[in-house]
Write a protein that holds these residues in place. Sequence first.
Motif, PDB file in Angstrom:
ATOM      1  N   GLU A 437       2.493  13.326  -0.391  1.00 13.35           N
ATOM      2  CA  GLU A 437       1.146  12.742  -0.403  1.00 13.35           C
ATOM      3  C   GLU A 437       0.154  13.679  -1.079  1.00 13.35           C
ATOM      4  O   GLU A 437      -0.669  13.259  -1.882  1.00 13.35           O
ATOM      5  CB  GLU A 437       0.662  12.467   1.025  1.00 13.35           C
ATOM      6  CG  GLU A 437       1.287  11.263   1.672  1.00 13.35           C
ATOM      7  CD  GLU A 437       0.660  10.937   3.025  1.00 13.35           C
ATOM      8  OE1 GLU A 437      -0.518  11.271   3.269  1.00 13.35           O
ATOM      9  OE2 GLU A 437       1.368  10.352   3.863  1.00 13.35           O
ATOM     10  N   PRO A 440       2.045  15.159  -5.236  1.00 14.91           N
ATOM     11  CA  PRO A 440       3.089  14.245  -5.718  1.00 14.91           C
ATOM     12  C   PRO A 440       3.874  14.815  -6.892  1.00 14.91           C
ATOM     13  O   PRO A 440       3.305  15.475  -7.765  1.00 14.91           O
ATOM     14  CB  PRO A 440       2.299  12.995  -6.136  1.00 14.91           C
ATOM     15  CG  PRO A 440       0.879  13.365  -6.144  1.00 14.91           C
ATOM     16  CD  PRO A 440       0.698  14.632  -5.396  1.00 14.91           C
ATOM     17  N   THR A 502       3.765  -3.317  -3.174  1.00 11.32           N
ATOM     18  CA  THR A 502       5.054  -2.617  -3.323  1.00 11.32           C
ATOM     19  C   THR A 502       6.243  -3.571  -3.247  1.00 11.32           C
ATOM     20  O   THR A 502       7.375  -3.147  -3.500  1.00 11.32           O
ATOM     21  CB  THR A 502       5.222  -1.558  -2.216  1.00 11.32           C
ATOM     22  OG1 THR A 502       5.225  -2.238  -0.943  1.00 11.32           O
ATOM     23  CG2 THR A 502       4.093  -0.547  -2.245  1.00 11.32           C
ATOM     24  N   ASP A 529       2.760   0.885   5.138  1.00 16.79           N
ATOM     25  CA  ASP A 529       2.745   2.133   4.338  1.00 16.79           C
ATOM     26  C   ASP A 529       1.725   2.037   3.204  1.00 16.79           C
ATOM     27  O   ASP A 529       1.048   3.014   2.884  1.00 16.79           O
ATOM     28  CB  ASP A 529       4.122   2.399   3.716  1.00 16.79           C
ATOM     29  CG  ASP A 529       5.113   2.896   4.746  1.00 16.79           C
ATOM     30  OD1 ASP A 529       4.679   3.252   5.863  1.00 16.79           O
ATOM     31  OD2 ASP A 529       6.324   2.917   4.441  1.00 16.79           O
ATOM     32  N   GLN A 530       1.621   0.855   2.591  1.00 17.04           N
ATOM     33  CA  GLN A 530       0.660   0.671   1.513  1.00 17.04           C
ATOM     34  C   GLN A 530      -0.763   0.721   2.068  1.00 17.04           C
ATOM     35  O   GLN A 530      -1.664   1.292   1.455  1.00 17.04           O
ATOM     36  CB  GLN A 530       0.934  -0.674   0.807  1.00 17.04           C
ATOM     37  CG  GLN A 530      -0.044  -1.016  -0.293  1.00 17.04           C
ATOM     38  CD  GLN A 530      -0.039  -0.005  -1.434  1.00 17.04           C
ATOM     39  OE1 GLN A 530       0.927   0.730  -1.635  1.00 17.04           O
ATOM     40  NE2 GLN A 530      -1.150   0.050  -2.170  1.00 17.04           N
ATOM     41  N   HIS A 532      -1.689   2.428   4.661  1.00 15.52           N
ATOM     42  CA  HIS A 532      -1.950   3.853   4.906  1.00 15.52           C
ATOM     43  C   HIS A 532      -2.318   4.541   3.592  1.00 15.52           C
ATOM     44  O   HIS A 532      -3.260   5.325   3.536  1.00 15.52           O
ATOM     45  CB  HIS A 532      -0.719   4.515   5.522  1.00 15.52           C
ATOM     46  CG  HIS A 532      -0.770   6.008   5.520  1.00 15.52           C
ATOM     47  ND1 HIS A 532      -1.597   6.717   6.361  1.00 15.52           N
ATOM     48  CD2 HIS A 532      -0.153   6.921   4.728  1.00 15.52           C
ATOM     49  CE1 HIS A 532      -1.458   8.005   6.103  1.00 15.52           C
ATOM     50  NE2 HIS A 532      -0.599   8.158   5.116  1.00 15.52           N
ATOM     51  N   LYS A 533      -1.589   4.208   2.526  1.00 16.59           N
ATOM     52  CA  LYS A 533      -1.855   4.825   1.221  1.00 16.59           C
ATOM     53  C   LYS A 533      -3.270   4.486   0.735  1.00 16.59           C
ATOM     54  O   LYS A 533      -3.987   5.345   0.216  1.00 16.59           O
ATOM     55  CB  LYS A 533      -0.806   4.360   0.210  1.00 16.59           C
ATOM     56  CG  LYS A 533      -0.912   5.082  -1.118  1.00 16.59           C
ATOM     57  CD  LYS A 533       0.032   4.546  -2.158  1.00 16.59           C
ATOM     58  CE  LYS A 533      -0.180   5.217  -3.502  1.00 16.59           C
ATOM     59  NZ  LYS A 533      -1.528   5.065  -4.034  1.00 16.59           N
ATOM     60  N   GLU A 534      -3.671   3.238   0.938  1.00 16.65           N
ATOM     61  CA  GLU A 534      -5.013   2.842   0.487  1.00 16.65           C
ATOM     62  C   GLU A 534      -6.101   3.568   1.276  1.00 16.65           C
ATOM     63  O   GLU A 534      -7.133   3.932   0.722  1.00 16.65           O
ATOM     64  CB  GLU A 534      -5.170   1.318   0.581  1.00 16.65           C
ATOM     65  CG  GLU A 534      -4.405   0.648  -0.549  1.00 16.65           C
ATOM     66  CD  GLU A 534      -4.348  -0.863  -0.454  1.00 16.65           C
ATOM     67  OE1 GLU A 534      -5.075  -1.458   0.350  1.00 16.65           O
ATOM     68  OE2 GLU A 534      -3.539  -1.443  -1.216  1.00 16.65           O
ATOM     69  N   TRP A 536      -5.644   6.535   2.583  1.00 19.72           N
ATOM     70  CA  TRP A 536      -5.519   7.918   2.095  1.00 19.72           C
ATOM     71  C   TRP A 536      -6.261   8.075   0.759  1.00 19.72           C
ATOM     72  O   TRP A 536      -6.942   9.063   0.519  1.00 19.72           O
ATOM     73  CB  TRP A 536      -4.028   8.262   1.941  1.00 19.72           C
ATOM     74  CG  TRP A 536      -3.761   9.720   1.892  1.00 19.72           C
ATOM     75  CD1 TRP A 536      -3.512  10.529   2.959  1.00 19.72           C
ATOM     76  CD2 TRP A 536      -3.735  10.546   0.736  1.00 19.72           C
ATOM     77  NE1 TRP A 536      -3.326  11.814   2.538  1.00 19.72           N
ATOM     78  CE2 TRP A 536      -3.462  11.863   1.171  1.00 19.72           C
ATOM     79  CE3 TRP A 536      -3.926  10.327  -0.614  1.00 19.72           C
ATOM     80  CZ2 TRP A 536      -3.367  12.944   0.308  1.00 19.72           C
ATOM     81  CZ3 TRP A 536      -3.834  11.396  -1.484  1.00 19.72           C
ATOM     82  CH2 TRP A 536      -3.549  12.687  -1.020  1.00 19.72           C
ATOM     83  N   ASP A 537      -6.127   7.052  -0.111  1.00 23.53           N
ATOM     84  CA  ASP A 537      -6.772   7.105  -1.431  1.00 23.53           C
ATOM     85  C   ASP A 537      -8.295   7.102  -1.343  1.00 23.53           C
ATOM     86  O   ASP A 537      -8.978   7.509  -2.283  1.00 23.53           O
ATOM     87  CB  ASP A 537      -6.314   5.916  -2.301  1.00 23.53           C
ATOM     88  CG  ASP A 537      -4.879   6.080  -2.765  1.00 23.53           C
ATOM     89  OD1 ASP A 537      -4.354   7.211  -2.698  1.00 23.53           O
ATOM     90  OD2 ASP A 537      -4.273   5.075  -3.184  1.00 23.53           O
TER      91      ASP A 537
END
Length: 579
Positions: A437, A440, A502, A529-530, A532-534, A536-537
């Motif tokens: 994360e 990368p 994804t 997970d996506q 969470h990624k959004e 995080w972004d």
Amino acid sequence: MSLIPKWENIVETKKCRISGQDFFVTDKDLEFYEKISPIFSWKKYTIPTPTLSPEERQRRRLAFRNERKFYYRKCDKTGNQMISIYSPDKQYLVYDQKVWWSDDWSPLDYGVKFDFEKPFFDQFHSLQLSVPRVNLFAKNCENSEFTNHTDHIKNSYLCIDTADSENICYSKWVISCKNCIDCYQIEKCQFCYECQFCKNTYGSSFCFLCDDSSESLFSYRLQNCKNCMFCTHLRGKQYCIFNEQLTKSEYEKKRKTLEIQNNKQMRKIKDIFHNFKEKSIVEHLIIDQSENAFGDFISHSKNAFNCFEILGWENVKYCFEDLAIKDSYDTYESWFECEQQYECHASNRVKFSSFCSLGYDNSFLLYTELCNNSNHCFGCIGLRKKEHCIFNTSYSTKEYESLVGKIIGHMKNTDEWWEFFPHKFSPFGYNETVAEEYFPMVEEEVKSKWWNWKSDEETSSYHGAYYEPLNIDQYDEKIVGYEKAQKNIDELLGWILKCEVTLKPFKVIKQEIIVYIENHIPIPTNHPDQRHKERWDQRNHRTLNEWICSECREKIITTYPPERKEKIVCEDCYKKLIY
Ligand SMILES: [Zn+2]
């Protein structure tokens, strides 16, 4: 950027062994390394200055942490199917947590004598391959099967780093909260959805950095506010939209028009808020009630340098996501009454310890993994309530002190003393860990460094049909009647959804549907997970950049990258503009 606090003097410039970048050692650093250097048989074994830059040291620790990649595999003790952070192809022995924490096995049965003909880390790796590991790191949890790094939680699902909480789903870093979904870094919150960095907040959704607030939506940096939508930087306000004061009835009328039925509408609303927020001012760094603090998202801390997402710290450097820790360097996720840690990962209530990964309630440990309630141990794995052990073998105090001294001497000769465990001995592929994360890297790059990679990670065995979520009204018995709502809910629960980004399959659970219906939130169309990624972004990365305050034009340090559109201001200008 590695800046040095003005109260410290650089005594050495070093080149990182991995990245080749220069980094600095200061007089205060030398004092720290001296202070934490261990003593055995009245002899101090000095911990020399690091060979890796702070960034590479962080990456190395993060590569030992798989937080959210779960797999099905069999418990190697009972043969029962279980969920685990270790994929079935991993060569480790993995026990279900009930068995692992029981007296049905003893870590001392795997003890070996140290071999002075071989390097320390090679021998430690052999021990890693023989001592059983726990499938998930979750303690005192009830009805919370898919959770990791959790302590005292109840009725929760897919949560990471969560403590003293209940009814939490798809969230990370949650302390003392109830009934929250899809949140990241919240404390003492209830009934929140998609909130980040919020404290004492109730019944709110899509809020970022909002404290002591309630019933608010799509807002940024509110304090003590209620019933606000699309607002930024308000203090003690009620019934505001786009920072404009409305009457109660005006507000309620407008609130009713914000009926989001599906994710297409949700994306539009998110864009409106995003564009509004971009025109707002932002503080260069978020530092609250702290003294001599330098980093981002720091609160109630003192003398904290180059630290991020910390609460209640004192005299710390290069520490991340910690809670209540003092006199420590280079830690990640060490929580509750920690002291004098160096190069440690997830070491809760751990004192006077260095180079440790995962453990609760320990002191005076060096080079250990998964040890708990233990003191004075060296190079051990999976111990519970043990003292004076080396490579899982028990010794008298005198034997322990003498042998550890000799092993450190050996490690000095093999250039292993003072280094955290090398990447290649991480039980996880780089792409399974938090390192991916923050830093990368593609497969070829990871493999070229001889680090681990999990190659078949993305494959899914599901090849059937997928369910398209309906508008949220269609699941609400108050709108479509009991029978129709129930039929739609049953279908939704029985089917598999496909992530729009994804394409990974995922399911929704009953616990979350109830919240969506009550709060009129559309059924998610992205995999957890996506999501969470959004989230995080949306956060700034842990990189400090030099910039100019938009108001006074003075030099500032910020985690906002230059391409961001917000007006970044210094602390003084922020106070003048907001208060
Ligand atoms: Zn300024």
